[in-house]
Write an enzyme that holds these catalytic residues in place. Structure first.
Site, PDB file in Angstrom:
ATOM      1  N   LEU A 161      37.631  37.955  42.744  1.00  0.00           N
ATOM      2  CA  LEU A 161      36.882  38.962  42.347  1.00  0.00           C
ATOM      3  C   LEU A 161      37.971  39.794  41.722  1.00  0.00           C
ATOM      4  O   LEU A 161      39.081  40.238  42.275  1.00  0.00           O
ATOM      5  CB  LEU A 161      36.082  39.605  43.460  1.00  0.00           C
ATOM      6  CG  LEU A 161      35.035  38.636  44.152  1.00  0.00           C
ATOM      7  CD1 LEU A 161      34.316  39.433  45.509  1.00  0.00           C
ATOM      8  CD2 LEU A 161      33.908  38.634  43.050  1.00  0.00           C
ATOM      9  N   ASP A 162      37.507  40.865  40.869  1.00  0.00           N
ATOM     10  CA  ASP A 162      38.479  41.943  40.317  1.00  0.00           C
ATOM     11  C   ASP A 162      38.650  43.053  41.349  1.00  0.00           C
ATOM     12  O   ASP A 162      38.026  43.009  42.297  1.00  0.00           O
ATOM     13  CB  ASP A 162      37.650  42.507  39.152  1.00  0.00           C
ATOM     14  CG  ASP A 162      37.682  41.830  38.014  1.00  0.00           C
ATOM     15  OD1 ASP A 162      38.458  40.562  37.791  1.00  0.00           O
ATOM     16  OD2 ASP A 162      36.815  41.985  37.151  1.00  0.00           O
ATOM     17  N   GLN A 163      39.738  43.705  41.238  1.00  0.00           N
ATOM     18  CA  GLN A 163      40.130  44.889  42.373  1.00  0.00           C
ATOM     19  C   GLN A 163      39.056  45.946  42.393  1.00  0.00           C
ATOM     20  O   GLN A 163      38.869  46.321  43.506  1.00  0.00           O
ATOM     21  CB  GLN A 163      41.417  45.408  41.738  1.00  0.00           C
ATOM     22  CG  GLN A 163      41.374  46.420  40.600  1.00  0.00           C
ATOM     23  CD  GLN A 163      40.906  47.732  40.531  1.00  0.00           C
ATOM     24  OE1 GLN A 163      40.851  48.191  41.845  1.00  0.00           O
ATOM     25  NE2 GLN A 163      40.444  48.213  39.522  1.00  0.00           N
ATOM     26  N   HIS A 198      36.341  38.110  34.177  1.00  0.00           N
ATOM     27  CA  HIS A 198      35.621  39.190  33.744  1.00  0.00           C
ATOM     28  C   HIS A 198      33.990  38.862  33.057  1.00  0.00           C
ATOM     29  O   HIS A 198      33.665  39.916  32.196  1.00  0.00           O
ATOM     30  CB  HIS A 198      36.270  40.352  32.781  1.00  0.00           C
ATOM     31  CG  HIS A 198      37.521  40.991  33.453  1.00  0.00           C
ATOM     32  ND1 HIS A 198      38.314  41.629  32.740  1.00  0.00           N
ATOM     33  CD2 HIS A 198      37.835  40.922  34.731  1.00  0.00           C
ATOM     34  CE1 HIS A 198      39.554  41.932  33.367  1.00  0.00           C
ATOM     35  NE2 HIS A 198      39.243  41.886  34.817  1.00  0.00           N
TER      36      HIS A 198
END
Length: 263
Positions: free
Chosen positions: A132-134, A215
Site C-alpha cells: 500500500l502507498d505511504q 497506483h
C-alpha cells in the site's frame, strides 16, 4: 481449506522439537540465543492439556510437541505457529518496505520475533502481501508462507480487494460507469475495470479491484476526470478490517479469518 494455510499445521517430520529449536523457529534469535533464554529461566511453557499449568523450563534440549504449545518469554505470551499469518491496520505515513526511503517502515510496528522468523529465502521474517502507498491506510496481510503470499497477491487469482475512496470532486454517474466498463492507463493498452463500484457519499466510493497495478486506484480516478484525496483498504476476499483494530496495531489471523480468504 488447504492445510498450507492452517495455523499450527502438521509437522512434516518428527513432531517433537527441542525447546531451543521451537524458539528459533518462532524468531527469538539464533539457536545459541534461544538456548540462553531458556537457561536463564526466562521461558515458561504451557502444553495443550486440560490440567496444564505454566512450567518454567531451563533445559534448552527438552523436547515438546510444538502444535498447540504456548510459551512465555520474559512473561510475554507467544503461541507456537508453524507459519505466521497476521493482519495489520496500516497507518498513514508508513512504507511497505524493509528499507524505506522517506517514511517509517510498517515492519517497525511488528514485534521482533515476527521480523526475525527464519525462512528459506534471503529475507527473514514475515513479508507484506502486496503493498500500500505511504498515504494509503487499511488492511494489510503479512506472512512467512510463500505459497500464501503468492496466492493472495497473484493477479491470476483475482482476489477481490475493497477500497474506500474519498475523491476530490463529487462523483457523477458517468464516472462510475466508466470505472466499471474499464479505463485505459498510460502504460497498458488493456482496459482496467473495477469489479464493483458503489457510491456511499457525494465524494465517496467503495471500489472493488481484482488486480493490483502501481497506483491503480489513483490512476483510475484520474482517468475518469477525478482525483483521490484519501484511500483506505477495507477488505481482502471475505476478510474485513476489524473495527477494533486501531491504526498501527496487528493481530494473528485465526482459522476463521483464513477461511474468509479462500476464494
Amino acid at each position: 481449506m488447504s492445510g498450507a494455510f492452517l495455523l499450527g499445521g502438521t509437522i512434516p517430520h518428527d513432531p517433537m522439537m527441542q525447546l531451543q529449536d521451537i524458539l528459533y523457529s518462532q524468531g527469538f534469535g539464533t539457536r545459541r540465543v534461544c538456548a540462553g533464554l531458556v537457561q536463564h529461566g526466562w521461558v515458561e511453557v504451557l502444553e495443550p492439556s486440560p490440567d496444564a499449568v505454566w512450567q518454567p523450563c531451563t533445559d534448552a534440549a527438552k523436547a515438546f510437541e510444538p502444535k498447540g504449545l504456548q510459551f512465555r518469554v520474559q512473561e510475554v505470551l507467544w503461541p507456537y505457529r508453524e507459519k505466521a499469518y497476521v493482519m495489520l491496520h496500516k497507518p498513514v505515513g508508513t512504507e511497505c518496505s524493509q528499507k524505506p526511503s522517506t517514511y517509517p517502515s510498517i515492519y517497525t510496528l511488528l514485534p521482533a520475533p515476527l521480523r526475525q522468523r527464519p525462512t528459506k529465502s534471503a529475507i527473514q521474517g514475515v513479508q507484506a502481501v502486496g503493498r500500500l502507498d505511504q498515504d494509503t491506510t487499511g488492511l494489510l496481510l503479512l506472512s512467512d508462507d510463500g505459497q500464501f503470499i503468492h496466492r493472495m497477491s497473484s493477479p491470476k487469482k483475482h482476489v477481490p480487494k475493497v477500497y474506500e475512496v474519498m475523491a476530490k470532486h463529487d462523483v457523477v454517474p458517468d464516472q462510475i460507469e466508466r470505472l466499471l466498463a474499464g479505463v485505459v492507463l498510460d502504460d497498458d493498452p488493456k482496459p482496467v475495470r473495477a469489479a464493483a463500484c458503489v457510491q456511499t457519499g457525494a465524494r465517496c466510493l467503495h471500489l472493488t479491484l481484482t488486480e493490483g497495478k502501481y497506483h491503480q486506484v489513483k490512476r483510475m480516478l484520474a482517468a475518469v476526470g477525478n482525483r483521490v484525496e484519501s484511500l483506505h483498504r477495507l477488505q481482502i476476499g471475505g476478510l474485513i478490517l476489524p473495527t477494533d483494530l486501531a491504526p498501527g496495531q496487528w493481530r494473528w489471523l485465526d482459522a476463521q479469518d483464513l477461511a474468509k480468504l479462500q476464494m
